[in-house]
Design a protein around this motif. Structure first.
Motif, PDB file in Angstrom:
ATOM      1  N   GLU A   1       0.819  -1.219   0.000  1.00 49.34           N
ATOM      2  CA  GLU A   1       0.000   0.000   0.000  1.00 49.34           C
ATOM      3  C   GLU A   1       0.849   1.263   0.000  1.00 49.34           C
ATOM      4  OE1 GLU A   1      -2.789   0.043   3.267  1.00 49.34           O
ATOM      5  OE2 GLU A   1      -3.329  -2.038   2.885  1.00 49.34           O
ATOM      6  N   LEU A   2       2.011   1.202   0.617  1.00 53.02           N
ATOM      7  CA  LEU A   2       2.873   2.376   0.733  1.00 53.02           C
ATOM      8  C   LEU A   2       3.346   2.868  -0.628  1.00 53.02           C
ATOM      9  CD1 LEU A   2       3.906   3.986   3.153  1.00 53.02           C
ATOM     10  CD2 LEU A   2       5.920   2.528   3.185  1.00 53.02           C
ATOM     11  N   GLN A   3       3.505   1.955  -1.584  1.00 57.06           N
ATOM     12  CA  GLN A   3       3.962   2.298  -2.932  1.00 57.06           C
ATOM     13  C   GLN A   3       5.325   2.998  -2.916  1.00 57.06           C
ATOM     14  OE1 GLN A   3       2.300   1.587  -6.052  1.00 57.06           O
ATOM     15  NE2 GLN A   3       1.330   0.181  -4.619  1.00 57.06           N
ATOM     16  N   CYS A   4       6.226   2.508  -2.094  1.00 58.19           N
ATOM     17  CA  CYS A   4       7.592   3.039  -2.043  1.00 58.19           C
ATOM     18  C   CYS A   4       8.238   2.813  -3.416  1.00 58.19           C
ATOM     19  CB  CYS A   4       8.386   2.324  -0.956  1.00 58.19           C
ATOM     20  SG  CYS A   4      10.139   2.724  -0.920  1.00 58.19           S
ATOM     21  N   PRO A   5       8.637   3.879  -4.086  1.00 51.16           N
ATOM     22  CA  PRO A   5       9.163   3.710  -5.447  1.00 51.16           C
ATOM     23  C   PRO A   5      10.405   2.827  -5.529  1.00 51.16           C
ATOM     24  CG  PRO A   5       9.396   5.995  -4.695  1.00 51.16           C
ATOM     25  CD  PRO A   5       8.630   5.255  -3.646  1.00 51.16           C
ATOM     26  N   LYS A   6      11.225   2.818  -4.482  1.00 50.64           N
ATOM     27  CA  LYS A   6      12.453   2.014  -4.503  1.00 50.64           C
ATOM     28  C   LYS A   6      12.198   0.538  -4.250  1.00 50.64           C
ATOM     29  CE  LYS A   6      15.558   5.607  -2.815  1.00 50.64           C
ATOM     30  NZ  LYS A   6      16.474   5.954  -1.711  1.00 50.64           N
ATOM     31  N   HIS A   7      11.105   0.212  -3.556  1.00 50.75           N
ATOM     32  CA  HIS A   7      10.905  -1.163  -3.096  1.00 50.75           C
ATOM     33  C   HIS A   7       9.548  -1.756  -3.470  1.00 50.75           C
ATOM     34  CE1 HIS A   7      13.944   0.626  -0.363  1.00 50.75           C
ATOM     35  NE2 HIS A   7      14.554  -0.500  -0.671  1.00 50.75           N
ATOM     36  N   ARG A   8       8.906  -1.224  -4.479  1.00 54.82           N
ATOM     37  CA  ARG A   8       7.571  -1.702  -4.872  1.00 54.82           C
ATOM     38  C   ARG A   8       7.593  -3.196  -5.206  1.00 54.82           C
ATOM     39  NH1 ARG A   8       6.099   2.135  -8.680  1.00 54.82           N
ATOM     40  NH2 ARG A   8       5.364   3.367  -6.949  1.00 54.82           N
ATOM     41  N   ASP A   9       8.544  -3.620  -6.022  1.00 54.20           N
ATOM     42  CA  ASP A   9       8.630  -5.037  -6.397  1.00 54.20           C
ATOM     43  C   ASP A   9       8.944  -5.915  -5.185  1.00 54.20           C
ATOM     44  OD1 ASP A   9       8.098  -4.378  -9.023  1.00 54.20           O
ATOM     45  OD2 ASP A   9      10.209  -4.416  -9.639  1.00 54.20           O
ATOM     46  N   TYR A  10       9.809  -5.427  -4.301  1.00 51.62           N
ATOM     47  CA  TYR A  10      10.169  -6.159  -3.088  1.00 51.62           C
ATOM     48  C   TYR A  10       8.921  -6.465  -2.274  1.00 51.62           C
ATOM     49  CZ  TYR A  10      11.755  -6.807   1.730  1.00 51.62           C
ATOM     50  OH  TYR A  10      11.937  -7.291   3.000  1.00 51.62           O
ATOM     51  N   TRP A  11       8.082  -5.446  -2.049  1.00 47.21           N
ATOM     52  CA  TRP A  11       6.891  -5.643  -1.216  1.00 47.21           C
ATOM     53  C   TRP A  11       5.892  -6.594  -1.859  1.00 47.21           C
ATOM     54  CZ3 TRP A  11       7.296  -5.140   3.566  1.00 47.21           C
ATOM     55  CH2 TRP A  11       8.060  -4.144   4.144  1.00 47.21           C
ATOM     56  N   GLN A  12       5.719  -6.497  -3.154  1.00 48.93           N
ATOM     57  CA  GLN A  12       4.789  -7.420  -3.820  1.00 48.93           C
ATOM     58  C   GLN A  12       5.276  -8.856  -3.707  1.00 48.93           C
ATOM     59  OE1 GLN A  12       4.535  -5.652  -7.722  1.00 48.93           O
ATOM     60  NE2 GLN A  12       2.925  -4.243  -7.094  1.00 48.93           N
ATOM     61  N   ARG A  13       6.577  -9.049  -3.917  1.00 52.13           N
ATOM     62  CA  ARG A  13       7.154 -10.394  -3.822  1.00 52.13           C
ATOM     63  C   ARG A  13       7.057 -10.933  -2.387  1.00 52.13           C
ATOM     64  NH1 ARG A  13      11.549  -9.001  -5.722  1.00 52.13           N
ATOM     65  NH2 ARG A  13      12.754  -8.816  -3.827  1.00 52.13           N
ATOM     66  N   LYS A  14       7.406 -10.102  -1.385  1.00 55.58           N
ATOM     67  CA  LYS A  14       7.353 -10.530   0.007  1.00 55.58           C
ATOM     68  C   LYS A  14       5.922 -10.847   0.434  1.00 55.58           C
ATOM     69  CE  LYS A  14      10.451 -10.922   2.484  1.00 55.58           C
ATOM     70  NZ  LYS A  14      11.256 -12.137   2.690  1.00 55.58           N
ATOM     71  N   HIS A  15       4.962 -10.046  -0.032  1.00 56.20           N
ATOM     72  CA  HIS A  15       3.575 -10.290   0.342  1.00 56.20           C
ATOM     73  C   HIS A  15       3.115 -11.654  -0.169  1.00 56.20           C
ATOM     74  CE1 HIS A  15      -0.340  -9.307   1.838  1.00 56.20           C
ATOM     75  NE2 HIS A  15      -0.892  -9.389   0.651  1.00 56.20           N
ATOM     76  N   LEU A  16       3.467 -11.983  -1.394  1.00 55.70           N
ATOM     77  CA  LEU A  16       3.111 -13.293  -1.938  1.00 55.70           C
ATOM     78  C   LEU A  16       3.844 -14.417  -1.202  1.00 55.70           C
ATOM     79  CD1 LEU A  16       3.006 -12.477  -5.756  1.00 55.70           C
ATOM     80  CD2 LEU A  16       1.062 -12.843  -4.212  1.00 55.70           C
ATOM     81  N   ASP A  17       5.120 -14.198  -0.864  1.00 50.93           N
ATOM     82  CA  ASP A  17       5.893 -15.203  -0.118  1.00 50.93           C
ATOM     83  C   ASP A  17       5.285 -15.473   1.248  1.00 50.93           C
ATOM     84  OD1 ASP A  17       7.741 -15.524  -2.142  1.00 50.93           O
ATOM     85  OD2 ASP A  17       9.301 -14.296  -1.184  1.00 50.93           O
ATOM     86  N   VAL A  18       4.906 -14.412   1.958  1.00 51.63           N
ATOM     87  CA  VAL A  18       4.328 -14.563   3.296  1.00 51.63           C
ATOM     88  C   VAL A  18       3.014 -15.324   3.211  1.00 51.63           C
ATOM     89  CG1 VAL A  18       3.261 -13.266   5.186  1.00 51.63           C
ATOM     90  CG2 VAL A  18       5.502 -12.618   4.345  1.00 51.63           C
ATOM     91  N   ARG A  19       2.204 -15.008   2.215  1.00 52.88           N
ATOM     92  CA  ARG A  19       0.928 -15.720   2.038  1.00 52.88           C
ATOM     93  C   ARG A  19       1.183 -17.206   1.780  1.00 52.88           C
ATOM     94  NH1 ARG A  19      -4.118 -13.152   2.327  1.00 52.88           N
ATOM     95  NH2 ARG A  19      -4.699 -14.843   0.977  1.00 52.88           N
ATOM     96  N   ARG A  20       2.154 -17.490   0.938  1.00 53.88           N
ATOM     97  CA  ARG A  20       2.486 -18.881   0.606  1.00 53.88           C
ATOM     98  C   ARG A  20       2.964 -19.633   1.844  1.00 53.88           C
ATOM     99  NH1 ARG A  20       7.333 -20.885  -0.839  1.00 53.88           N
ATOM    100  NH2 ARG A  20       8.156 -18.812  -1.222  1.00 53.88           N
ATOM    101  N   HIS A  21       3.842 -19.014   2.644  1.00 56.06           N
ATOM    102  CA  HIS A  21       4.360 -19.662   3.850  1.00 56.06           C
ATOM    103  C   HIS A  21       3.271 -19.874   4.893  1.00 56.06           C
ATOM    104  CE1 HIS A  21       8.445 -19.879   2.602  1.00 56.06           C
ATOM    105  NE2 HIS A  21       8.562 -18.567   2.451  1.00 56.06           N
ATOM    106  N   SER A  22       2.330 -18.953   4.986  1.00 52.62           N
ATOM    107  CA  SER A  22       1.271 -19.120   5.986  1.00 52.62           C
ATOM    108  C   SER A  22       0.384 -20.312   5.643  1.00 52.62           C
ATOM    109  CB  SER A  22       0.435 -17.843   6.118  1.00 52.62           C
ATOM    110  OG  SER A  22      -0.364 -17.642   4.974  1.00 52.62           O
ATOM    111  N   ILE A  23       0.209 -20.566   4.373  1.00 51.89           N
ATOM    112  CA  ILE A  23      -0.584 -21.722   3.957  1.00 51.89           C
ATOM    113  C   ILE A  23       0.212 -23.006   4.158  1.00 51.89           C
ATOM    114  CG2 ILE A  23      -1.646 -22.866   1.963  1.00 51.89           C
ATOM    115  CD1 ILE A  23      -2.313 -19.969   0.960  1.00 51.89           C
TER     116      ILE A  23
END
Length: 121
Positions: free
Chosen positions: A78-100
């Motif tokens: 949600e923050l849309q940090c221009p330097k780390h946008r891809d990082y956050w999208q990737r981490k969000h998907l990783d966290v979801r995958r690990h929680s499952i």
């Protein structure tokens, strides 16, 4: 742990110029909640080292950890940090995958209801 790294990255991203005040506030709110969760986890470790049985509390902490990690990464997206946008999208998907992979939280909630609260079916 990974949660601390995510929280640090979120704090760093929230300091980037040009982000909305609402996004910064959301990140700050998430970080305050995370700090409370970290305190609780440290307290449980202390109790465990003192010989207390934490088998019941561990399921609660597992649920909270997974949910906080998802909340932190969602705030990063949600923050849309221009330097780390891809990082956050990737981490969000990783966290979801690990929680499952660790077992859906619904299973842990049922275990808590049955074993800890004695609610049974």
């Amino acid at each position: 742990g990974d949660g601390l790294r995510l929280a640090k990255q979120l704090r760093d991203c929230a300091m980037e110029p040009g982000l909305s005040a609402a996004a910064r506030q959301r990140a700050e709110d998430v970080l305050v909640l995370f700090e409370g969760h970290e305190w609780q986890a440290k307290r449980l470790i202390e109790l465990g080292l003192a010989g207390r049985d934490l088998s019941r509390a561990s399921s609660v902490v597992k649920i909270q950890h997974g949910e906080f990690s998802q909340t932190i990464t969602a705030a990063g997206v949600e923050l849309q940090c221009p330097k780390h946008r891809d990082y956050w999208q990737r981490k969000h998907l990783d966290v979801r995958r690990h929680s499952i992979a660790g077992g859906p939280n619904e299973i842990y909630r049922n275990m808590i209801a049955n074993r800890v609260l004695g609610m049974g079916r």
